[in-house]
Design an enzyme around this catalytic site. Structure first.
Site, PDB file in Angstrom:
ATOM      1  N   LYS A 169       2.699   2.037  -5.020  1.00 27.41           N
ATOM      2  CA  LYS A 169       3.487   1.508  -6.145  1.00 27.41           C
ATOM      3  C   LYS A 169       2.776   1.723  -7.475  1.00 27.41           C
ATOM      4  CE  LYS A 169       3.634  -2.543  -4.314  1.00 27.41           C
ATOM      5  NZ  LYS A 169       2.983  -2.145  -3.049  1.00 27.41           N
TER       6      LYS A 169
ATOM      7  N   ASP B 291       0.819  -1.218   0.000  1.00 29.05           N
ATOM      8  CA  ASP B 291       0.000   0.000   0.000  1.00 29.05           C
ATOM      9  C   ASP B 291       0.849   1.263   0.000  1.00 29.05           C
ATOM     10  OD1 ASP B 291      -2.448  -1.559   0.262  1.00 29.05           O
ATOM     11  OD2 ASP B 291      -1.903  -1.816   2.368  1.00 29.05           O
TER      12      ASP B 291
ATOM     13  N   GLY C 261     -11.369  -2.010   1.360  1.00 32.08           N
ATOM     14  CA  GLY C 261     -11.988  -0.846   1.972  1.00 32.08           C
ATOM     15  C   GLY C 261     -11.693  -0.722   3.455  1.00 32.08           C
TER      16      GLY C 261
ATOM     17  N   GLN D 194       2.154  -5.904  -3.141  1.00 32.25           N
ATOM     18  CA  GLN D 194       2.397  -5.880  -1.692  1.00 32.25           C
ATOM     19  C   GLN D 194       3.741  -5.193  -1.378  1.00 32.25           C
ATOM     20  OE1 GLN D 194       1.488  -9.286  -2.897  1.00 32.25           O
ATOM     21  NE2 GLN D 194      -0.644  -9.149  -2.354  1.00 32.25           N
TER      22      GLN D 194
ATOM     23  N   ARG E 267       1.996 -29.113  -5.307  1.00 35.71           N
ATOM     24  CA  ARG E 267       1.934 -29.709  -6.648  1.00 35.71           C
ATOM     25  C   ARG E 267       0.569 -30.330  -6.972  1.00 35.71           C
ATOM     26  NH1 ARG E 267       6.764 -30.638  -4.376  1.00 35.71           N
ATOM     27  NH2 ARG E 267       6.191 -32.699  -3.599  1.00 35.71           N
TER      28      ARG E 267
ATOM     29  N   ALA F 192      -4.205  -7.836  -3.889  1.00 42.75           N
ATOM     30  CA  ALA F 192      -3.509  -6.549  -3.945  1.00 42.75           C
ATOM     31  C   ALA F 192      -4.322  -5.578  -4.781  1.00 42.75           C
ATOM     32  CB  ALA F 192      -2.118  -6.732  -4.543  1.00 42.75           C
ATOM     33  N   GLY F 193      -4.191  -4.310  -4.488  1.00 45.03           N
ATOM     34  CA  GLY F 193      -4.883  -3.305  -5.275  1.00 45.03           C
ATOM     35  C   GLY F 193      -3.998  -2.106  -5.521  1.00 45.03           C
ATOM     36  N   HIS F 194      -3.906  -1.683  -6.769  1.00 45.75           N
ATOM     37  CA  HIS F 194      -3.170  -0.473  -7.104  1.00 45.75           C
ATOM     38  C   HIS F 194      -4.169   0.577  -7.568  1.00 45.75           C
ATOM     39  CE1 HIS F 194       0.901  -2.683  -7.918  1.00 45.75           C
ATOM     40  NE2 HIS F 194       0.638  -2.530  -6.645  1.00 45.75           N
TER      41      HIS F 194
END
Length: 424
Positions: free
Chosen positions: A16, A13, A301, A224, A144, A39-41
């Site tokens: 990036k 956060d 959020g 991350q 695997r 992840a959120g950008h």
């Protein structure tokens, strides 16, 4: 621009997405090599907010190739939703500018159930995951028994293997009171979603190799941050992949010797989401930032935990990632703060230490050693060059650079692309 890795120097956060978006102008290919849609950008350009979870931020630029690498775990349903939303905002996405690795592992619906089950069993020791099934997907990969994107092509084998796995998971779900899943429904959901994505499927390592061979620049987008890395982070309060610069190599198949620069991204303060120790956490600073409408997760959020800048963490992130320079974001978040505290070292059981300890138990006992710097007490969001910043803001950046032993190359003073200052 040369081949550059952008990685987070804190707990994720850090902004990036904004830095990658800014650097993309000089790149030809933007590649992501780890994580999933946990992840959120967030990127804001010309007043429009774009939230990306799996697709690299480079998709917002014309004539840029975007790669979802082999190290990513992909939720096909979530990715289709992301594509649809971006197209609805006028973003062009086709097989000409988006490439998905045929070796990327699939996040299955039962992975979300396994995520929920684990948190139930951990109770007070829960990790605080996003619940998107990322950890269980990586666990299946390591054991695997996961499904790569290419494995779905053999539908008969896929049906058989999904039925076996769903039966195993349903037994686990029943033990904690979670609803069971229908294997046929799971199979159909994934096959339907994956069919829409098949035109994007390819060997992305070759795409990257050919781009570099042809003299093009590749920008590797981190997900991350360093302290969520499965090996180097605050274990066990970490994600399930290598989020450090090395993960960009293994997660895309790029050649290590072709990397020219590694940029670390950190906020002018510190935040984290989820559980785990946080040496510089400060509720008053968190309340202030939240009241400004800042520091809420792009994916969930959830309000982020907030604290003062921890240069112990950032300096060690420089060592782990081989950082060449720092991009400092959210400097404007400290506008109006009269006294700014900066952590310069830790005290652990009476001894002063300069690197984070290995265990979360030790880190929880650490006390921050602070120095106090005067704030600039004005709005810096209109700055468009380093020279526009007040003297005290520049002094803060200089001290940050000294303490982290890294030069500052970029500074963010607001969410928009134009609010990124280049340090000469």
């Amino acid at each position: 621009m040369a081949n550059v890795i952008v990685t987070g120097a804190q707990w994720g956060d850090e902004g990036k997405g904004k830095i990658v978006d800014f650097l993309t102008e000089s790149a030809d290919v933007v590649a992501r090599g780890a994580g999933g849609n946990n992840a959120g950008h967030t990127v804001i350009h010309a007043g429009t907010k774009y939230v990306l979870h799996l697709i690299p931020s480079g998709i917002l630029w014309k004539d840029k190739a975007c790669v979802i690498g082999n190290g990513v775990v992909m939720d096909p349903v979530g990715l289709n939703s992301e594509i649809d939303k971006l197209r609805g905002q006028g973003v062009a996405i086709s097989e000409a500018n988006l490439f998905i690795s045929d070796r990327a592992h699939i996040v299955m619906p039962y992975h979300r159930g396994l995520d929920q089950r684990r948190e139930i069993l951990l109770a007070a020791r829960r990790i605080g995951t996003t619940g998107r099934g990322i950890g269980p997907a990586y666990a299946d990969k390591i054991e695997r028994r996961g499904f790569r994107f290419i494995d779905i092509a053999d539908t008969a084998v896929f049906h058989e293997r999904v039925a076996e796995r769903v039966a195993e998971c349903n037994a686990l779900f029943a033990a904690v009171g979670l609803a069971s899943m229908d294997a046929a429904q799971v199979t159909e959901e994934i096959l339907t979603a994956a069919a829409r994505l098949t035109p994007f499927r390819t060997n992305t390592s070759v795409i990257i190799h050919e781009a570099i061979k042809g003299g093009k620049s590749v920008l590797f987008e981190g997900a991350q941050g360093t302290y969520l890395d499965i090996d180097h982070g605050t274990y066990p309060f970490v994600t399930s992949s290598n989020t450090t610069a090395g993960g960009a190599i293994t997660g895309t198949g790029a050649a290590l010797r072709k990397i020219n620069r590694v940029v670390g991204v950190c906020k002018a303060y510190t935040t984290r989401v989820g559980s785990g120790p946080f040496v510089t956490e400060n509720d008053a600073l968190g309340d202030r930032l939240h009241n400004m409408g800042r520091e809420f997760g792009a994916t969930t959020g959830r309000p982020r935990r907030c604290g003062w800048l921890d240069t112990v963490m950032v300096r060690y992130a420089g060592i782990i990632n081989g950082l060449d320079d720092l991009a400092v974001t959210n400097l404007d978040g400290l506008d109006g703060v009269s006294e700014i505290h900066v952590c310069t070292a830790y005290e652990l059981d009476g001894a002063r230490i300069s690197v984070p300890p290995a265990t979360v138990e030790e880190m929880a006992r650490c006390k921050a050693v602070y120095e106090t710097l005067p704030g600039w007490n004005c709005d810096i969001s209109a700055a468009r060059s380093i020279g526009d910043l007040p003297k005290l803001a520049r002094a803060y950046l200089d001290r940050l650079s000294e303490l982290t032993e890294l030069p500052v190359s970029l500074v963010g003073v607001g969410p928009d692309r134009e609010q990124t200052l280049v340090v000469p």
